[in-house]
Every structure is written in structure tokens, then in C-alpha cells.
Design a protein around this motif. Sequence first.
Motif, PDB file in Angstrom:
ATOM      1  N   LEU A   1       0.510  -1.183  -0.504  1.00  0.00           N
ATOM      2  CA  LEU A   1       0.021  -0.077  -0.355  1.00  0.00           C
ATOM      3  C   LEU A   1       1.063   1.330   0.167  1.00  0.00           C
ATOM      4  CD1 LEU A   1      -2.299  -1.088   2.796  1.00  0.00           C
ATOM      5  CD2 LEU A   1      -2.632  -1.264  -0.008  1.00  0.00           C
ATOM      6  N   MET A   2       0.380   2.156  -0.660  1.00  0.00           N
ATOM      7  CA  MET A   2       1.558   3.231  -0.859  1.00  0.00           C
ATOM      8  C   MET A   2       0.733   4.409   0.102  1.00  0.00           C
ATOM      9  SD  MET A   2       3.421   2.584  -3.560  1.00  0.00           S
ATOM     10  CE  MET A   2       3.855   3.754  -3.573  1.00  0.00           C
ATOM     11  N   ILE A   3       1.579   4.977   1.028  1.00  0.00           N
ATOM     12  CA  ILE A   3       1.242   6.614   1.895  1.00  0.00           C
ATOM     13  C   ILE A   3       1.636   7.180   0.728  1.00  0.00           C
ATOM     14  CG2 ILE A   3       1.335   7.642   4.244  1.00  0.00           C
ATOM     15  CD1 ILE A   3       1.797   4.515   4.860  1.00  0.00           C
ATOM     16  N   VAL A   4       0.505   8.355   0.077  1.00  0.00           N
ATOM     17  CA  VAL A   4       1.518   9.265   0.238  1.00  0.00           C
ATOM     18  C   VAL A   4       0.353  10.290   0.000  1.00  0.00           C
ATOM     19  CG1 VAL A   4       0.761   9.999  -3.008  1.00  0.00           C
ATOM     20  CG2 VAL A   4       1.296   7.657  -2.442  1.00  0.00           C
TER      21      VAL A   4
ATOM     22  N   VAL B   1      -3.121  13.192   1.961  1.00  0.00           N
ATOM     23  CA  VAL B   1      -2.632  11.987   1.889  1.00  0.00           C
ATOM     24  C   VAL B   1      -3.589  11.426   1.280  1.00  0.00           C
ATOM     25  CG1 VAL B   1      -4.959  11.021   4.289  1.00  0.00           C
ATOM     26  CG2 VAL B   1      -2.432  10.022   3.329  1.00  0.00           C
ATOM     27  N   LEU B   2      -3.685  10.962  -0.072  1.00  0.00           N
ATOM     28  CA  LEU B   2      -4.413  10.493  -1.322  1.00  0.00           C
ATOM     29  C   LEU B   2      -5.261   8.752  -0.567  1.00  0.00           C
ATOM     30  CD1 LEU B   2      -5.245  10.527  -4.041  1.00  0.00           C
ATOM     31  CD2 LEU B   2      -3.513   8.891  -4.573  1.00  0.00           C
ATOM     32  N   LEU B   3      -6.105   8.505  -0.882  1.00  0.00           N
ATOM     33  CA  LEU B   3      -7.058   7.706  -0.639  1.00  0.00           C
ATOM     34  C   LEU B   3      -8.043   7.040  -1.650  1.00  0.00           C
ATOM     35  CD1 LEU B   3      -8.449   8.057   3.074  1.00  0.00           C
ATOM     36  CD2 LEU B   3      -6.617   7.052   2.377  1.00  0.00           C
ATOM     37  N   HIS B   4      -8.017   6.061  -2.089  1.00  0.00           N
ATOM     38  CA  HIS B   4      -8.757   5.209  -2.033  1.00  0.00           C
ATOM     39  C   HIS B   4      -9.987   4.264  -2.282  1.00  0.00           C
ATOM     40  CE1 HIS B   4      -8.869   0.838  -5.807  1.00  0.00           C
ATOM     41  NE2 HIS B   4      -9.067   2.323  -5.985  1.00  0.00           N
ATOM     42  N   ARG B   5     -10.774   4.662  -2.639  1.00  0.00           N
ATOM     43  CA  ARG B   5     -11.816   4.231  -2.537  1.00  0.00           C
ATOM     44  C   ARG B   5     -12.427   2.399  -3.117  1.00  0.00           C
ATOM     45  NH1 ARG B   5     -17.923   6.559  -1.037  1.00  0.00           N
ATOM     46  NH2 ARG B   5     -18.283   4.606   0.832  1.00  0.00           N
ATOM     47  N   ARG B   6     -11.902   1.634  -2.625  1.00  0.00           N
ATOM     48  CA  ARG B   6     -12.425   0.276  -3.094  1.00  0.00           C
ATOM     49  C   ARG B   6     -13.404  -0.103  -3.937  1.00  0.00           C
ATOM     50  NH1 ARG B   6      -7.729  -3.436  -2.496  1.00  0.00           N
ATOM     51  NH2 ARG B   6      -8.790  -4.325  -2.115  1.00  0.00           N
ATOM     52  N   PRO B   7     -13.785  -0.890  -4.781  1.00  0.00           N
ATOM     53  CA  PRO B   7     -14.915  -1.609  -5.625  1.00  0.00           C
ATOM     54  C   PRO B   7     -15.557  -2.601  -4.482  1.00  0.00           C
ATOM     55  CG  PRO B   7     -12.487  -2.670  -6.880  1.00  0.00           C
ATOM     56  CD  PRO B   7     -12.294  -1.771  -5.430  1.00  0.00           C
ATOM     57  N   SER B   8     -16.821  -2.100  -4.184  1.00  0.00           N
ATOM     58  CA  SER B   8     -18.104  -3.165  -3.663  1.00  0.00           C
ATOM     59  C   SER B   8     -17.796  -3.861  -3.078  1.00  0.00           C
ATOM     60  CB  SER B   8     -19.115  -2.358  -4.230  1.00  0.00           C
ATOM     61  OG  SER B   8     -19.478  -3.534  -5.481  1.00  0.00           O
TER      62      SER B   8
END
Length: 146
Positions: A38-41, A48-55
Motif C-alpha cells: 500500500l502507498m502512503i502518498v 493523504v491520497l485515499l482510494h475507494r475500494r470496489p464494492s
Amino acid sequence: NCRACPVADDCQALASGRVGELPAKKPKKASQTIQLTLMIVFNSQGQVLLHRRPSHGIWGGLWCLPTHDLMEWPQMTQSGPAVAPMRHLLTHRILILSFQSLILSTNVPLDSPNTACRWFELSQTQQLGLPKPIERVLQNLSTLGY
């Protein structure tokens, strides 16, 4: 206590003398080990950059740190805070999480085809739906002053 059982007349275990054996327990599923990087950007504004995971799948619909392979990472970066790898147990999975941390020297617009990514202040992440290990990592970063 077969004498008190309301279905004793129809009980196959009682009829065959196998009360101690039936019903048989299902064999336990073997845990699958999954390794994620996992990237901590952080951008130049400290977000901080976050990504919404697929359902569907692991952590479906939750906000998460992006995986290493999710997008192209710019070359103009510096190393961010070190975060130790961690192990997290799910029902039938063992997640081995490792982290790479970057601080971007320029603001990077999120013009990738992946529109499920957004920049957040660390203080905003407390109100998001996050997986427990990601929540812990972000809380630790917040207490360190990031």
C-alpha cells in the motif's frame, strides 16, 4: 440429552448409535495469505491520497490507501514516514501489508482514469469508512504530526 429432544424419533444419529459423531463438523477452510503493498502518498499540502475500494472483494466500498500498482507514481518525490509492515487477520484470509511512503514535491492532479482516488486531510479520514489496519496507520501518522 436424547430423551428430552423433540426430534429424537426421527434422529439418524440416535437410530444408528452415532450420537457423539453426528452432525460432523465441516472441515475448516485453509486461510489464504495475501500480500499487499500500500502507498502512503502525501501531496505538497500535507493531504493523504485515499482510494475507494470496489464494492466487492476485500474491504469492499471502504476508503483505503492505494495499492502500488493502482497508478503511475511521479518521479518528483521524496521518501515519507517509515511504516512497519503488519499482519491483519480476516475470516479466511491473512493479509500481509507492507507500506511505501512518498511525499510529492508538486501537487499532482488526479487525472488518471481511476476517479475513485481523492486527497484528504488526515483529520478528515476519521469520518471515513476505513479498514481497521488503515485507520490505525493514519491515526499513527496523525499523532506523529503528518
